[in-house]
Write a protein that holds these residues in place. Structure first.
Motif, PDB file in Angstrom:
ATOM      1  N   HIS A  40       7.973  -8.640  11.392  1.00 56.49           N
ATOM      2  CA  HIS A  40       8.807  -8.118  12.485  1.00 56.49           C
ATOM      3  C   HIS A  40       8.017  -7.382  13.574  1.00 56.49           C
ATOM      4  O   HIS A  40       8.528  -7.194  14.667  1.00 56.49           O
ATOM      5  CB  HIS A  40       9.839  -7.121  11.924  1.00 56.49           C
ATOM      6  N   TYR A  41       6.819  -6.907  13.250  1.00 60.40           N
ATOM      7  CA  TYR A  41       6.055  -6.162  14.259  1.00 60.40           C
ATOM      8  C   TYR A  41       5.249  -7.071  15.183  1.00 60.40           C
ATOM      9  O   TYR A  41       4.561  -6.602  16.075  1.00 60.40           O
ATOM     10  CB  TYR A  41       5.056  -5.206  13.591  1.00 60.40           C
ATOM     11  N   GLN A  42       5.328  -8.357  14.923  1.00 61.15           N
ATOM     12  CA  GLN A  42       4.496  -9.252  15.714  1.00 61.15           C
ATOM     13  C   GLN A  42       4.937  -9.237  17.177  1.00 61.15           C
ATOM     14  O   GLN A  42       6.138  -9.147  17.467  1.00 61.15           O
ATOM     15  CB  GLN A  42       4.599 -10.660  15.123  1.00 61.15           C
ATOM     16  N   GLY A  54      10.350 -11.775   8.549  1.00 65.17           N
ATOM     17  CA  GLY A  54      10.891 -10.858   7.547  1.00 65.17           C
ATOM     18  C   GLY A  54      10.061  -9.603   7.387  1.00 65.17           C
ATOM     19  O   GLY A  54       9.063  -9.396   8.089  1.00 65.17           O
ATOM     20  N   ASP A  55      10.504  -8.775   6.437  1.00 61.87           N
ATOM     21  CA  ASP A  55       9.702  -7.614   6.039  1.00 61.87           C
ATOM     22  C   ASP A  55       8.735  -8.071   4.949  1.00 61.87           C
ATOM     23  O   ASP A  55       8.704  -9.261   4.589  1.00 61.87           O
ATOM     24  CB  ASP A  55      10.595  -6.443   5.584  1.00 61.87           C
ATOM     25  N   SER A  56       7.960  -7.138   4.405  1.00 60.10           N
ATOM     26  CA  SER A  56       6.915  -7.556   3.459  1.00 60.10           C
ATOM     27  C   SER A  56       7.497  -8.197   2.204  1.00 60.10           C
ATOM     28  O   SER A  56       6.914  -9.140   1.677  1.00 60.10           O
ATOM     29  CB  SER A  56       6.067  -6.349   3.056  1.00 60.10           C
ATOM     30  N   HIS A  77      -3.852  -8.387   7.304  1.00 59.98           N
ATOM     31  CA  HIS A  77      -4.667  -8.999   6.261  1.00 59.98           C
ATOM     32  C   HIS A  77      -4.002  -8.985   4.881  1.00 59.98           C
ATOM     33  O   HIS A  77      -3.982 -10.005   4.191  1.00 59.98           O
ATOM     34  CB  HIS A  77      -6.035  -8.290   6.215  1.00 59.98           C
ATOM     35  N   PHE A  78      -3.416  -7.821   4.496  1.00 56.85           N
ATOM     36  CA  PHE A  78      -2.855  -7.777   3.133  1.00 56.85           C
ATOM     37  C   PHE A  78      -1.697  -8.770   2.983  1.00 56.85           C
ATOM     38  O   PHE A  78      -1.446  -9.284   1.893  1.00 56.85           O
ATOM     39  CB  PHE A  78      -2.439  -6.345   2.735  1.00 56.85           C
ATOM     40  N   MET A  79      -1.000  -9.048   4.060  1.00 54.91           N
ATOM     41  CA  MET A  79       0.130  -9.992   3.990  1.00 54.91           C
ATOM     42  C   MET A  79      -0.394 -11.412   3.751  1.00 54.91           C
ATOM     43  O   MET A  79       0.184 -12.169   2.959  1.00 54.91           O
ATOM     44  CB  MET A  79       0.951  -9.942   5.282  1.00 54.91           C
ATOM     45  N   ALA A  80      -1.478 -11.761   4.435  1.00 54.89           N
ATOM     46  CA  ALA A  80      -2.066 -13.098   4.246  1.00 54.89           C
ATOM     47  C   ALA A  80      -2.649 -13.205   2.835  1.00 54.89           C
ATOM     48  O   ALA A  80      -2.610 -14.276   2.220  1.00 54.89           O
ATOM     49  CB  ALA A  80      -3.122 -13.350   5.308  1.00 54.89           C
ATOM     50  N   THR A 134       1.163   0.536  -6.461  1.00 57.93           N
ATOM     51  CA  THR A 134       0.577   0.385  -5.127  1.00 57.93           C
ATOM     52  C   THR A 134       1.605  -0.200  -4.174  1.00 57.93           C
ATOM     53  O   THR A 134       2.355  -1.119  -4.512  1.00 57.93           O
ATOM     54  CB  THR A 134      -0.706  -0.480  -5.128  1.00 57.93           C
ATOM     55  N   TYR A 135       1.656   0.399  -3.001  1.00 59.20           N
ATOM     56  CA  TYR A 135       2.444  -0.162  -1.902  1.00 59.20           C
ATOM     57  C   TYR A 135       1.808  -1.508  -1.576  1.00 59.20           C
ATOM     58  O   TYR A 135       0.578  -1.651  -1.668  1.00 59.20           O
ATOM     59  CB  TYR A 135       2.342   0.815  -0.724  1.00 59.20           C
ATOM     60  N   ILE A 136       2.623  -2.464  -1.187  1.00 57.97           N
ATOM     61  CA  ILE A 136       2.081  -3.798  -0.890  1.00 57.97           C
ATOM     62  C   ILE A 136       1.027  -3.734   0.221  1.00 57.97           C
ATOM     63  O   ILE A 136       0.144  -4.596   0.301  1.00 57.97           O
ATOM     64  CB  ILE A 136       3.236  -4.787  -0.555  1.00 57.97           C
ATOM     65  N   ASN A 137       1.105  -2.680   1.045  1.00 60.25           N
ATOM     66  CA  ASN A 137       0.085  -2.460   2.085  1.00 60.25           C
ATOM     67  C   ASN A 137      -1.196  -1.961   1.425  1.00 60.25           C
ATOM     68  O   ASN A 137      -1.553  -0.778   1.491  1.00 60.25           O
ATOM     69  CB  ASN A 137       0.554  -1.389   3.093  1.00 60.25           C
ATOM     70  N   SER A 138      -1.880  -2.838   0.745  1.00 56.93           N
ATOM     71  CA  SER A 138      -3.113  -2.482   0.045  1.00 56.93           C
ATOM     72  C   SER A 138      -3.888  -3.768  -0.227  1.00 56.93           C
ATOM     73  O   SER A 138      -3.304  -4.863  -0.248  1.00 56.93           O
ATOM     74  CB  SER A 138      -2.780  -1.797  -1.292  1.00 56.93           C
ATOM     75  N   PRO A 252      10.608   4.268   6.037  1.00 59.29           N
ATOM     76  CA  PRO A 252      10.141   5.292   5.089  1.00 59.29           C
ATOM     77  C   PRO A 252       8.651   5.626   5.169  1.00 59.29           C
ATOM     78  O   PRO A 252       8.190   6.509   4.443  1.00 59.29           O
ATOM     79  CB  PRO A 252      10.511   4.709   3.717  1.00 59.29           C
ATOM     80  N   GLU A 253       7.901   4.965   6.040  1.00 60.60           N
ATOM     81  CA  GLU A 253       6.514   5.394   6.276  1.00 60.60           C
ATOM     82  C   GLU A 253       6.475   6.605   7.202  1.00 60.60           C
ATOM     83  O   GLU A 253       5.414   7.184   7.432  1.00 60.60           O
ATOM     84  CB  GLU A 253       5.702   4.258   6.902  1.00 60.60           C
ATOM     85  N   CYS A 254       7.638   6.980   7.773  1.00 59.51           N
ATOM     86  CA  CYS A 254       7.688   8.184   8.621  1.00 59.51           C
ATOM     87  C   CYS A 254       7.563   9.416   7.722  1.00 59.51           C
ATOM     88  O   CYS A 254       7.863   9.363   6.525  1.00 59.51           O
ATOM     89  CB  CYS A 254       9.014   8.259   9.351  1.00 59.51           C
TER      90      CYS A 254
HETATM   91  P1  13P Z   1       8.177  -3.620   5.872  1.00 58.75           P
HETATM   92  O1  13P Z   1       7.980  -4.147   4.501  1.00 58.75           O
HETATM   93  O2  13P Z   1       9.311  -2.675   5.989  1.00 58.75           O
HETATM   94  O3  13P Z   1       8.262  -4.737   6.863  1.00 58.75           O
HETATM   95  O4  13P Z   1       6.922  -2.723   6.243  1.00 58.75           O
HETATM   96  C1  13P Z   1       5.658  -3.241   6.440  1.00 58.75           C
HETATM   97  C2  13P Z   1       4.835  -2.338   7.219  1.00 58.75           C
HETATM   98  O5  13P Z   1       3.652  -2.456   7.263  1.00 58.75           O
HETATM   99  C3  13P Z   1       5.500  -1.261   7.919  1.00 58.75           C
HETATM  100  O6  13P Z   1       4.563  -0.527   8.602  1.00 58.75           O
END
Ligand code: 13P
Ligand code: SF4
Length: 365
Positions: A40-42, A54-56, A77-80, A134-138, A252-254
Motif C-alpha cells: 500500500h505504500y508504493q 495488500g498489507d504484509s 526487501h523483507f517482503m520480497a 519477530t515482526y515480519i519487518n525483519s 500500530p508502528e506509531c
Molecule cells: P502492514 O503490514 O500494515 O502493511 O505494515 C507494513 C509496514 O511496513 C508498515 O510500515
C-alpha cells in the motif's frame, strides 16, 4: 540469438513517459508469467501496475498462492524475501531495486539477537521462558532464528493473535524489532506498561537488571519505524480541537501515546477498509505513510469523506519510494528478454526454518 541483459544505466535518466511506455510493452510480452505485487505504500506511478495489493499479511498469503513464474515485488526487501520463502522453488521473487530496504528491519540483526539470547541465559534459560516473536519487518535469518527457538512471525494485523499463541508456549515474549507494535499489542492484552521493558541491544543485558528481566512479561527490542515516529499526540489533539467530530486512525508502528489517542489502530489494509467503509461525509486523520493516505483521500472523496495526513511534514517510506518507473521498466524489459535482474534468493538453511515460522503464523492467524 538472445538479446543481452540491459544495464540499469540505460534507464536511470529515462523520462517517466518513456518508462511507462516500456513497462506497458514489456508486460504485454511477459503476459501471465509474472505477477506484480504492490504494498500500500508504493508510489502511485508504480502502484498503478499492481496485479495484487495488500498489507504484509495479505501479501505473504498472495505470494504463497501465486502461480506465476516471477513475482515482481514492489515493496521492500523483507517482503520480497517472504515471497521467495513462501513461493514454490521454481518461482523467482524479484525486487526491482535492491536498495529498497526497511530501516526498522535493519535495527535488529542476527548477531545482536543471538547476543541477547546469550545474555538472557545469565538470568534465566530463554529457551524455557521466552517465545521469540519477530515482526515480519525483519531479515529472513531472524525469522529462521525464531524457527529454531520455537518462535513465530507476526504482522501488524495479527500481532495480538500471535502474541496469545506465543504466551501459550512460554510465559514471556522477546519481541523484535518494533518496540511500538510490541507495546501496543501487549497493552491490548492488558499487560501493564511496567511489565513491558525495552531491551537496548547496545547496552549490556539490554540495559536491564536481572530482577527487571525476571519480572518482565514482554521484552521489547529498541527499534522503531522512522516514518511512523513522526506522528505525535499533539497532531491528534490539534485535529480534535479543530474537528470535534473527526475520527483518528493510526498504524500500530506509531508511538504508544498516538495509538492511545486514536479511535482505531490497525494495519494498512485495516486502515483502508475502515475509512472506505465509514459513513459518507466523515473526516479522518490518518497516521501512516503518505502515499497510502493520498491514494485513500482521492478514493473516498466522491463520498464527501475528507482524509487528512497526521503530520504537518512529508513522511514517506523513502526506501520503498526507490521502486520507481525507471527500476520497474528496467526489471520488466529484462524479464521480457529472458533476463532476471535482482532475484531475491534466501539460502536454504535460512529459508527452511523461516518458512516454518511463516507457515505457523498463517496457521495461527
Ligand atoms: P502492514 O503490514 O500494515 O502493511 O505494515 C507494513 C509496514 O511496513 C508498515 O510500515
Ligand atoms: Fe519499514 Fe517504516 Fe518503511 Fe514500513 S514504513 S517499510 S516499517 S521503513
Amino acid at each position: 540469438m538472445n538479446t543481452p541483459r540491459i544495464d540499469f544505466a540505460r534507464f536511470s535518466q529515462m523520462p517517466d513517459a518513456e518508462c511507462h511506455e516500456r513497462i506497458r510493452a514489456a508486460r504485454a510480452r511477459i503476459g501471465r508469467k509474472a505477477v506484480i505485487l504492490c504494498h500500500h505504500y508504493q508510489r502511485a506511478d508504480v502502484y498503478q501496475y499492481a496485479d495484487l495489493t495488500g498489507d504484509s499479511l495479505k501479501l505473504s498469503r498472495l505470494a504463497a498462492q501465486a502461480d506465476a513464474d516471477y513475482i515482481v515485488f514492489c515493496g521492500v526487501h523483507f517482503m520480497a524475501e517472504v515471497a521467495d520463502i513462501m513461493s514454490k522453488p521454481e518461482q523467482t521473487s524479484i525486487l526491482p531495486d535492491l536498495a529498497a530496504g526497511c530501516s526498522m528491519a535493519d535495527m535488529a540483526n542476527l548477531a545482536k539477537v543471538e547476543r541477547c539470547w546469550r545474555e538472557l541465559q545469565e538470568v534465566l534459560n530463554p529457551d524455557e521462558h521466552f517465545t521469540p516473536v519477530t515482526y515480519i519487518n525483519s531479515a529472513a535469518d531472524l525469522k529462521a532464528f525464531c524457527g529454531r527457538h520455537g518462535g513465530i512471525v507476526c504482522t501488524s494485523s495479527n500481532a495480538r493473535t500471535i502474541a496469545e499463541w506465543a504466551f501459550g508456549q512460554r510465559e514471556k515474549i522477546l519481541f523484535f524489532p518494533d518496540q511500538h507494535l510490541g507495546r501496543w499489542t501487549g497493552h491490548t492484552m492488558g499487560i501493564p506498561l511496567d511489565e513491558m521493558l525495552v531491551w537496548d541491544p547496545d547496552l549490556e543485558l539490554g540495559g536491564l537488571t536481572p530482577e527487571q528481566i525476571r519480572k518482565a512479561r514482554l521484552l521489547l527490542w529498541k527499534g522503531h519505524c522512522s516514518v511512523h515516529q513522526m506522528f505525535q499526540p499533539a497532531h491528534i489533539r490539534r485535529f480534535r480541537a479543530e474537528h470535534p467530530d473527526g475520527l483518528v486512525i493510526a498504524h500500530p508502528e506509531c508511538a504508544f501515546e498516538v495509538c492511545r489517542l486514536a479511535d482505531h489502530v490497525g494495519s494498512t489494509e485495516h486502515i483502508v477498509k475502515v475509512v472506505k467503509e465509514a459513513a459518507p461525509n466523515t473526516r479522518w486523520l490518518v497516521g501512516t505513510e503518505l502515499n497510502l493516505v493520498n491514494r485513500l483521500a482521492e478514493e473516498v472523496k466522491p463520498e464527501g469523506k475528507i482524509v487528512q495526513f497526521m503530520a504537518p511534514t512529508v513522511c514517506m517510506c523513502s526506501t520503498m519510494q526507490r521502486i520507481d518507473p525507471q527500476h520497474l521498466a528496467w526489471t520488466l524489459e529484462n524479464l521480457a528478454d529472458g533476463h532476471v535482474v535482482n532475484p531475491i534468493k534466501v539460502p536454504g538453511h535460512e529459508a527452511a526454518p523461516a518458512r516454518l515460522t511463516l507457515e505457523r503464523m498463517l496457521a495461527v492467524s
